[in-house]
Design an enzyme around this catalytic site. Structure first.
Site, PDB file in Angstrom:
ATOM      1  N   CYS A   1       0.825  -1.211   0.000  1.00 11.32           N
ATOM      2  CA  CYS A   1       0.000   0.000   0.000  1.00 11.32           C
ATOM      3  C   CYS A   1       0.857   1.258   0.000  1.00 11.32           C
ATOM      4  O   CYS A   1       0.644   2.162  -0.811  1.00 11.32           O
ATOM      5  CB  CYS A   1      -0.935  -0.009   1.194  1.00 11.32           C
ATOM      6  SG  CYS A   1      -0.157  -0.371   2.776  1.00 11.32           S
ATOM      7  N   TYR A   2       1.812   1.319   0.914  1.00 11.29           N
ATOM      8  CA  TYR A   2       2.712   2.475   0.926  1.00 11.29           C
ATOM      9  C   TYR A   2       3.415   2.603  -0.415  1.00 11.29           C
ATOM     10  O   TYR A   2       3.675   3.697  -0.925  1.00 11.29           O
ATOM     11  CB  TYR A   2       3.792   2.292   1.999  1.00 11.29           C
ATOM     12  CG  TYR A   2       3.377   2.611   3.408  1.00 11.29           C
ATOM     13  CD1 TYR A   2       2.813   3.836   3.738  1.00 11.29           C
ATOM     14  CD2 TYR A   2       3.584   1.688   4.446  1.00 11.29           C
ATOM     15  CE1 TYR A   2       2.473   4.137   5.058  1.00 11.29           C
ATOM     16  CE2 TYR A   2       3.248   1.992   5.760  1.00 11.29           C
ATOM     17  CZ  TYR A   2       2.689   3.213   6.069  1.00 11.29           C
ATOM     18  OH  TYR A   2       2.366   3.511   7.362  1.00 11.29           O
TER      19      TYR A   2
END
Lengths: 346, 346, 346, 346
Positions: free
Chosen positions: A150-151
């Site tokens: 996600c990051y």
């Protein structure tokens, strides 16, 4: 109709994949695997699915999966993942892996950041990095996709065009990222209890978070040279969302408008990447609930530095949504199939 | 394709109607009216709609609406509402009104609770109360629907079967209801500022909230006699959701299982009403984001009292979702069209 | 200077007791006991105490406690509690127990609601129920105080005057209570993870919560007859606070003003009980952070029913604050010593 | 007993000053001024003060203030501030101003960032910048203190020692700061409504926030040369707290431990600045509710960059607490008087 299975379906990324598949249209969910909850109905653990998904979690049975599924999404912890994925791959299944195991070009990088040798470097070679907007063509032909973190998706998407442009000092990158608590997963942990993480904020794994290596790998591709960068993850008191504030020094003078133009050109027809006009910036409520990335740019002309805001829903574009997008690409469906949910704002 | 307009589209109920219509499939959004924002793009106020709804808000022009729309959703403040609805009605439009103006059998009741005479008692007679599960047949033929309030839908749905059954003392009803802050709308107000309503709770309008009268009206129909009841609204620190805890004394001994059976019989095939098995209870996260009502029952045999939990998403089944459901019924579409969003749980 | 120890000091009620004692002035914290964290500095687990309390948690050693302390606060789980309290009591210590073990007049009631026989019925006889405003005199002479629960203090305080007055039907009581998540303690549990309990609400243990029996015991004393009542706990997405909405049918006609008068008379000089004027109601933000109970009253004259709002900070007046207040009474200190923190509102 | 008045007492910084003064011990609150609420009791607006502060807000009357007060805290909007402060100053009062008006060495800098000429450059010369830990001696003699902003105190405190040390590249500073919503004040505004700012995050005033200039001014003093830096404010869904993540490139190799040592030396006996040991980092819950700054350091040796975390409670050390600390210094009281509240953690 694509037949899909989800392994590790009780975790937050797993169940979000389930939810998206249930509303997909072009795929049918045929197996939901959870070792620890085999025999329980999905809707008992997640009553939002009552009457919508009343199938039971099953224990992992690779043969059964291979017979019943065309594609599996694996959202398993590392140990389980390394056992099962090669087996499923051999049996001819397409695999979209949501763990970190198949996201690397180089097993040495994996070993450095994960603290152990990669369990299957040969298979790793066959994996494609599943950042759809960058590797669409390779994904179409892939049988194993390493679905980005996600990051990672948030940061890479936000920085790729400027890094690739050569306009900036690619060694000056700082990414200050803030995550909602679903990013920490469903495992019991004191720091993620409500009373420990509401009305507060913290930074964690400063200078050591594994996603750093994924971001460096991809931005190094963009730059055509090896890049190292600062990545600082924070936990914020909200359920969903990654909000990355990225800093990069410009080597040539550019205005906000010019960089916005550069980004709009780069992401031209991308349906899931929304570059904001100069003067406006994305906020998490604009995109949470959707498969979108919102990108906004401000050039600080005083300092010759660009500040790039990139944000997304960590469970959708940062995990399950991108995984489904990868499936769509792999099976030749329109890329947005099942991914048209509008962010709720409220 | 039904042509739909939304009046008062900038408010929270209005924009939720817009959002549902954009993903509807059987209806096309052709007008979004906002007096104060005429000329502004919808996506400027609500950037979650960027690239999805880039039409502009228009000022109210009844003739234009009448020509371009088959149905209008009115989410206007009282004053504006009473001017415009008769005009649109005369022009032959179907009107689904989200205000309190057309929810009453009797203008005297309206006057008592709203503190002013009803502006159009004749038109009121032609309005149908839009609680879909109770008045489906009448709604199908209606040209003007008074779409129920959020507290109201939740409370009535939770109590109707037991009241109708005659098993309980219909004069013992207490409804203790908790609402998320979207229920208070988008208007600026100090008590609804973040710092004033996070990490706290309050009761308000105790014994005087207008929705009491709507609930009494409908439960009186169920009972076949006039009922008065206690209704206490509370504000809780969350965005969405009504959670109503309802108390009613049983006149005959019944078990939890027996009442659950009674409710399951009553709501048989209802797609949007989910009666939980004895031993389990709905929570807001099971239903927020969907058009569902979750109902759970516990009989306190020690006291001979039933406790009935009823909950819903105030902006969906409590406002925009039910309004769309009413449109579906009025136009002969499958009732669930555009309303199949799964609650997000996370 | 009173020498105080806290047993079970790592839990939320325990550490709140520690925090209050550190700012007390008339008491000195000499032991903090935690089996599982013996040897760890308090400020490592709770860094808000860095430089303020750098003592270490010690393992439980009853002899050491007896020698070093004048009073101990026990915030232990049931098992541990029943072993250690008799031992400490014998050694002459004053004990303020925050568990449910010593709150009952009658071991039979305990057994019924806790599902096991009371471990020390003889000692139970010597315990005083520590609701300060009701039992101040007995507490002054007590050596063992059963400190009331959070729901309990809130509900009893809210209903005692009306029940005692004889004006109401004491068999019609319904208490609908909402709690913040600290009420669930520090133990790891999936339902209390941030993502599972923010932006949602639920009822739990409907008709079966143990605190019901404590409330019934005390209100029965007020009434002079056995009372049974409905008590429904809810979990709301906030850290602190109990908000109880209490319903009771009036047997005689009374106005809101008259009941407010009755309450103001009853609680006359009480520093920690604040009865609101007719027309205003307490909200959690008015009292959270302080040792106060806020009480507000509305008579619904239409129905002949009183609605009484009572709220407090569950960790302070509902646990640690009341425990310290009990200590102050037992040792002859001004009751408000160390308890003058003002609610923060923000 | 110092006699103190608070002007602009209804705002969040003003009322926090009131709250701290009420528990101060060495000062007495004698006037609370609010133009718009004159005649209203303080406890009506802020019922957390019921029975604690039942004085009324008064209209501004400089003569009355001058007669009754020794010191005034001004928490007024810019316009009001510039009228009243010179008047009070002339009358011999000590003034602690919470606005931005008296924080600058140079009126030109003020004009550049505030977009208008400074209204009283002569008076500005007499003002002392009230960052207590840096200017304690000057503050002791000051009659007018410009109390630093919240972002400012947090950022300066976090960076001062490293900048002063000469170890780092002072032109590489990036401050990524996250604020709770009380930082936006009590004024009505749509973006600060609960539903608009819970469960989301945004950056705002990127590259243009006024506090940038204050930070640059002070860090330039530290560096002995003019510094410009990046400052990016964000709004996070919590009430209180500033969390600043600061980046600075090292010119010489240093370990985390060495920098921690440097900071511990610099802040030696400071009661309100807490430098964390290497390996641990402050979180907001460690300090919110107290007058502390928490500072943590990580050196990213891979990149030769220090990441410095600094956090505080924006209403206390970032506003009212520091203002009271300034008063204590100005009047020769122990600096911690009235400021010993322990952060609540929960």
């Amino acid at each position: 109709m694509i037949k899909a299975g989800v392994l590790g379906a009780t975790g937050y990324a797993g169940i979000e994949t389930v939810r998206l598949l249930l509303g997909h249209g072009g795929a049918e969910l045929v197996r939901v695997v959870s070792h620890s909850n085999a025999g329980t109905r999905v809707s008992q653990l997640y009553p939002n699915l009552r009457g919508i998904c009343d199938m039971e979690f099953s224990a992992l049975d690779a043969d059964d999966i291979a017979e019943s599924c065309d594609v599996v999404f694996t959202a398993l912890p590392h140990g389980a993942s390394k056992e099962v994925i090669p087996k499923l791959f051999e049996k001819g299944l397409r695999v979209i892996d949501l763990s970190g195991d198949f996201r690397y070009d180089d097993p040495v990088v994996y070993e450095k950041w994960y603290g152990q040798p990669h369990s299957d470097p040969e298979l790793l070679k066959q994996a494609v990095y599943g950042l759809c907007e960058l590797y669409r063509d390779k994904i179409a032909d892939a049988r194993l996709v390493g679905n980005p973190g996600c990051y990672t998706t948030c940061s890479i998407t936000g920085l790729y065009p400027i890094v690739k442009s050569g306009l900036a000092d690619n060694h000056s990158i700082i990414i200050d990222a803030k995550s909602g608590v679903t990013g920490a997963g469903r495992g019991l942990s004191l720091p993620n209890m409500f009373c420990e993480c509401t009305e507060t904020m913290k930074a964690y794994k400063v200078a050591t978070h594994r996603h750093t290596s994924e971001i460096e790998q991809e931005l190094s591709h963009a730059a055509g040279e090896d890049i190292m960068l600062s990545f600082t993850p924070h936990l914020a008191p909200m359920k969903r969302g990654i909000f990355a504030t990225c800093y990069i020094n410009l080597r040539e003078k550019r205005t906000t408008e010019e960089l916005v133009e550069l980004y709009k050109d780069f992401y031209g027809g991308e349906r899931f990447i929304d570059v904001y006009e100069a003067g406006s910036l994305p906020e998490l409520k604009h995109i949470v609930g959707s498969n979108r990335v919102g990108i906004g740019i401000v050039v600080d002309e005083r300092l010759g530095r660009a500040v790039i805001i990139s944000c997304l829903d960590n469970l959708i574009k940062g995990a399950a949504g991108q995984a489904v997008q990868n499936m769509n690409i792999m099976f030749g469906l329109p890329e947005e199939t099942g991914l048209e949910n509008i962010a709720s704002y409220l």
